[in-house]
Design a protein around this motif. Structure first.
Motif, short mmCIF file in Angstrom:
data_model
loop_
_atom_site.label_atom_id
_atom_site.label_comp_id
_atom_site.label_asym_id
_atom_site.label_seq_id
_atom_site.Cartn_x
_atom_site.Cartn_y
_atom_site.Cartn_z
N ALA A 26 6.46 -6.82 -2.30
CA ALA A 26 6.06 -8.22 -2.25
C ALA A 26 4.95 -8.50 -3.27
O ALA A 26 4.97 -9.53 -3.96
CB ALA A 26 5.59 -8.59 -0.84
N ILE A 27 4.01 -7.57 -3.38
CA ILE A 27 2.90 -7.73 -4.33
C ILE A 27 3.42 -7.66 -5.77
O ILE A 27 2.95 -8.40 -6.65
CB ILE A 27 1.81 -6.67 -4.07
N GLU A 28 4.41 -6.82 -6.00
CA GLU A 28 5.04 -6.76 -7.33
C GLU A 28 5.67 -8.10 -7.69
O GLU A 28 5.57 -8.57 -8.82
CB GLU A 28 6.11 -5.67 -7.37
N LYS A 29 6.34 -8.72 -6.72
CA LYS A 29 7.01 -10.00 -6.96
C LYS A 29 6.00 -11.11 -7.22
O LYS A 29 6.21 -11.98 -8.06
CB LYS A 29 7.90 -10.38 -5.77
N ASP A 30 4.89 -11.10 -6.46
CA ASP A 30 3.84 -12.12 -6.64
C ASP A 30 2.51 -11.56 -6.15
O ASP A 30 2.26 -11.53 -4.94
CB ASP A 30 4.18 -13.39 -5.88
N PRO A 31 1.65 -11.13 -7.09
CA PRO A 31 0.36 -10.53 -6.70
C PRO A 31 -0.56 -11.49 -5.94
O PRO A 31 -1.55 -11.05 -5.35
CB PRO A 31 -0.27 -10.14 -8.04
N GLU A 32 -0.23 -12.79 -5.94
CA GLU A 32 -1.08 -13.77 -5.26
C GLU A 32 -0.71 -13.95 -3.79
O GLU A 32 -1.32 -14.78 -3.10
CB GLU A 32 -0.98 -15.12 -5.98
N THR A 33 0.27 -13.19 -3.31
CA THR A 33 0.71 -13.33 -1.91
C THR A 33 -0.29 -12.65 -0.98
O THR A 33 -0.27 -11.44 -0.78
CB THR A 33 2.11 -12.72 -1.72
N ALA A 34 -1.17 -13.45 -0.39
CA ALA A 34 -2.28 -12.92 0.42
C ALA A 34 -1.78 -12.10 1.61
O ALA A 34 -2.34 -11.06 1.94
CB ALA A 34 -3.16 -14.06 0.90
N THR A 35 -0.70 -12.57 2.25
CA THR A 35 -0.21 -11.88 3.45
C THR A 35 0.35 -10.50 3.13
O THR A 35 0.35 -9.62 3.99
CB THR A 35 0.86 -12.72 4.16
N ALA A 36 0.81 -10.30 1.88
CA ALA A 36 1.30 -8.97 1.49
C ALA A 36 0.14 -7.99 1.40
O ALA A 36 0.24 -6.84 1.86
CB ALA A 36 2.02 -9.05 0.15
N HIS A 37 -0.98 -8.43 0.85
CA HIS A 37 -2.17 -7.58 0.78
C HIS A 37 -2.69 -7.27 2.18
O HIS A 37 -3.07 -6.13 2.48
CB HIS A 37 -3.26 -8.26 -0.05
N TYR A 38 -2.68 -8.29 3.04
CA TYR A 38 -3.14 -8.10 4.42
C TYR A 38 -2.27 -7.08 5.15
O TYR A 38 -2.76 -6.18 5.84
CB TYR A 38 -3.14 -9.43 5.16
N GLY A 39 -0.95 -7.21 4.98
CA GLY A 39 -0.04 -6.26 5.61
C GLY A 39 -0.26 -4.84 5.11
O GLY A 39 -0.26 -3.88 5.90
N LEU A 40 -0.49 -4.71 3.80
CA LEU A 40 -0.74 -3.38 3.23
C LEU A 40 -2.02 -2.78 3.80
O LEU A 40 -2.08 -1.59 4.13
CB LEU A 40 -0.83 -3.49 1.71
N GLY A 41 -3.05 -3.62 3.96
CA GLY A 41 -4.29 -3.15 4.58
C GLY A 41 -4.06 -2.64 5.99
O GLY A 41 -4.61 -1.61 6.40
N ASN A 42 -3.21 -3.34 6.74
CA ASN A 42 -2.90 -2.91 8.10
C ASN A 42 -2.17 -1.58 8.14
O ASN A 42 -2.39 -0.77 9.05
CB ASN A 42 -2.06 -3.98 8.81
N VAL A 43 -1.31 -1.33 7.15
CA VAL A 43 -0.61 -0.04 7.07
C VAL A 43 -1.62 1.10 6.96
O VAL A 43 -1.53 2.10 7.67
CB VAL A 43 0.35 -0.01 5.87
#
Length: 224
Positions: free
Chosen positions: A60-77
């Protein structure tokens, strides 16, 4: 209803196999849309498939680095694997990208807290508490952080706030008892230790602290 929203509805209904099928369809129909990957990542995270969840959030971050929820999900992982230092950066990115929600600040604050970096944790937990005025657990963790940096009056007030939100919060009573001990108020401390044990009969910390205070008070009486 499109496949993405159908998948979200299935998730809410705990129909995880159907949700996975819907998210797969959403990704196939819109392969450049990061939200399909984010939601599939959330599903995998919920199912504790952390390795695959990480890949979907990264995609998701590759597709759009501005996607905040993707970063949040990665942090949760990373957080779920107790990789707290590694979790910091994606949580920070989530906030930077516009995720102005209590959970993002709370998880970042906890990531610092569990590394015993209390001064770094404090502003994030404070912001989380401001954004979640009714969440007793958020306020409790903020209170712990205040106590760890020596702000006992502020910590005491925060623990009282927790009890206003949830009067059955045994750990808040225990920590209020500890705060009163630091202020050399043993009888007030005992009241809170007793209350913690009343709420949670196996609260070992409260039982141990109560025993020590009673021993100290009895010793003082004997000396008199």
């Amino acid at each position: 209803m499109d496949a993405l929203n159908q998948g979200i509805q299935y998730m809410q209904e705990q129909k995880y196999e159907e949700a996975a099928q819907s998210f797969t369809q959403a990704i196939e129909e819109n392969p450049e849309d990061p939200l399909g990957y984010v939601n599939f990542g959330n599903l995998l995270l919920h199912m504790n498939d952390l390795e695959r969840a990480e890949r979907f959030f990264q995609k998701a971050i590759e597709k759009d680095p501005e996607t905040a929820t993707a970063h949040y999900g990665l942090g949760n992982v990373y957080y779920e694997q107790q990789k707290y230092e590694q979790a910091q950066e994606p949580f920070q990115q989530a906030i930077k990208k516009g995720l102005e929600e209590s959970d993002a600040y709370y998880m970042l604050g906890l990531s610092f807290l569990y590394q015993e970096q209390f001064k770094l944790a404090m502003p994030y937990l404070q912001r989380a508490a401001e954004l979640s005025p009714e969440d007793a657990d958020v306020h409790f963790q903020y209170g712990l952080c205040l106590a760890q940096v020596g702000l006992l009056d502020e910590a005491t007030q925060t623990f009282h706030n927790v009890l206003e939100l949830n009067d059955q919060h045994s750990d808040a009573h225990y920590n209020l008892g500890v705060s009163h001990l630091f202020k050399e108020e043993p009888y007030n401390a005992l009241e809170h230790f007793d209350k913690a044990i009343e709420i949670q009969s196996d609260h070992m910390l409260a039982m141990h602290a109560k025993g020590q205070v009673e021993e100290m008070l009895n010793s003082n009486k004997e000396k008199e």
